[in-house]
Design a protein around this motif. Structure first.
Motif, PDB file in Angstrom:
ATOM      1  N   HIS A   2       0.865  -1.180   0.000  1.00  0.00           N
ATOM      2  CA  HIS A   2       0.000   0.000   0.000  1.00  0.00           C
ATOM      3  C   HIS A   2       0.904   1.232   0.000  1.00  0.00           C
ATOM      4  N   GLN A 105      -3.400   7.758   9.602  1.00  0.00           N
ATOM      5  CA  GLN A 105      -4.037   6.435   9.609  1.00  0.00           C
ATOM      6  C   GLN A 105      -3.518   5.569   8.458  1.00  0.00           C
ATOM      7  N   GLU A 106      -3.396   6.146   7.273  1.00  0.00           N
ATOM      8  CA  GLU A 106      -2.918   5.392   6.107  1.00  0.00           C
ATOM      9  C   GLU A 106      -1.447   5.006   6.253  1.00  0.00           C
ATOM     10  N   ARG A 109      -0.566   1.942   8.531  1.00  0.00           N
ATOM     11  CA  ARG A 109      -0.861   0.562   8.139  1.00  0.00           C
ATOM     12  C   ARG A 109       0.443  -0.236   8.070  1.00  0.00           C
ATOM     13  N   ALA A 112       2.152  -0.294   4.615  1.00  0.00           N
ATOM     14  CA  ALA A 112       2.274   0.995   3.935  1.00  0.00           C
ATOM     15  C   ALA A 112       3.728   1.426   3.732  1.00  0.00           C
TER      16      ALA A 112
END
Length: 117
Positions: A2, A105-106, A109, A112
């Motif tokens: 991601h 928040q992203e 991960r 990420a």
């Protein structure tokens, strides 16, 4: 994987504005997911009808490819947009307002990778 991408480049430098979207398109083609957070001048790219007018010098634009991909999320910095008198209803249908909490928040991960343009 991601990819979380932040960028501040917009119509004032069309080639730099295109680079995060070119990278995002490559990641999406490889089967990855992408979240792009647009700050500062970059918020303009998400206004309906604008990205088609941004022509980078050299590389092929990938704005439409990213905006239309279901594995891509585009967040527009709400304070940055509001400072320019942009409303959320002016955005492309695949873009939404967001903020630093969303970016955090992203990035948090476990799968990420963060990239900043």
């Amino acid at each position: 994987m991601h990819y979380v991408i932040s960028t501040t480049w917009g119509p004032t430098d069309t080639t730099r504005a295109a680079l995060p979207f070119i990278f995002a398109a490559s990641a999406l083609q490889a089967g990855d997911t992408v979240m792009i957070m647009l700050f500062h001048d970059a918020v303009t790219i998400a206004i309906d009808g604008i990205h088609q007018k941004i022509i980078p010098f050299g590389p092929t634009s990938k704005f439409a490819e990213v905006f239309s991909n279901p594995n891509a999320k585009v967040l527009v910095c709400k304070p940055c947009a509001e400072a320019r008198s942009f409303r959320e209803d002016m955005l492309l249908k695949n873009a939404i307002f967001g903020g630093m909490n969303d970016l955090h928040q992203e990035v948090s991960r476990p799968d990420a990778k963060f990239i900043s343009f």
